[in-house]
Scaffold this active site. Sequence first.
Site, short mmCIF file in Angstrom:
data_model
loop_
_atom_site.label_atom_id
_atom_site.label_comp_id
_atom_site.label_asym_id
_atom_site.label_seq_id
_atom_site.Cartn_x
_atom_site.Cartn_y
_atom_site.Cartn_z
N GLU A 1 0.83 -1.21 0.00
CA GLU A 1 0.00 0.00 0.00
C GLU A 1 0.86 1.26 0.00
O GLU A 1 0.59 2.21 -0.73
CB GLU A 1 -0.95 0.01 1.20
CG GLU A 1 -2.03 -1.05 1.14
CD GLU A 1 -2.98 -0.89 -0.03
OE1 GLU A 1 -3.24 0.25 -0.46
OE2 GLU A 1 -3.50 -1.92 -0.50
N ASN B 1 1.01 3.84 -3.12
CA ASN B 1 0.70 5.26 -2.94
C ASN B 1 1.80 6.14 -3.53
O ASN B 1 1.52 7.13 -4.22
CB ASN B 1 0.53 5.60 -1.45
CG ASN B 1 -0.87 5.35 -0.95
OD1 ASN B 1 -1.76 4.95 -1.69
ND2 ASN B 1 -1.06 5.56 0.34
N ARG C 1 -9.91 4.92 -7.49
CA ARG C 1 -9.09 4.58 -6.33
C ARG C 1 -10.02 4.41 -5.12
O ARG C 1 -11.00 5.13 -4.98
CB ARG C 1 -8.07 5.68 -6.03
CG ARG C 1 -7.14 5.96 -7.20
CD ARG C 1 -6.06 4.91 -7.26
NE ARG C 1 -5.24 5.14 -8.44
CZ ARG C 1 -4.66 4.18 -9.12
NH1 ARG C 1 -4.81 2.94 -8.76
NH2 ARG C 1 -3.93 4.45 -10.16
#
Length: 146
Positions: free
Chosen positions: A46, A50, A105
């Site tokens: 994650e 990002n 997203r």
Amino acid sequence: MKNEMEISFLAIAENEALARMVISAFLVKTNPTLSVISEVRTAISEAVTNAIVHAYGDQNEGRVVMRAWLHADHVLLEVEDYGCGIEDVEQAMKPFYTSQPEKERTGMGFSLMQSFMDGVQVRSTVGRGTCVTMTKLLNEDEPDIF
């Protein structure tokens, strides 16, 4: 036991899998449980995603740096980029917040990191980049996976 590592790679989608493999290999000596390795891999995934998606936009010219420090009872992790930075970190960390709703997203990256790790801190400066620092305790009562 104390060990550390640092790896730098291009901010491209293919390198998210590289980050997961590297952190898994780094943690092998701790004899991690299945849940520890899975949670760390998810959090790293994650954080790196990002950085790849948000820090550099569509440029694909930036870098992501992943660092880890292994201590007797925990691992300290950092994922850093040198991209656009986050204007409002508090807002960005709210569940379902996304700066790119048109790209479908979910806005759950920071929430997942927080749910799987024992500590998450985000430092960011607009125009200079973002550093996500996470900690994970290594002691759990599950069977070893290695």
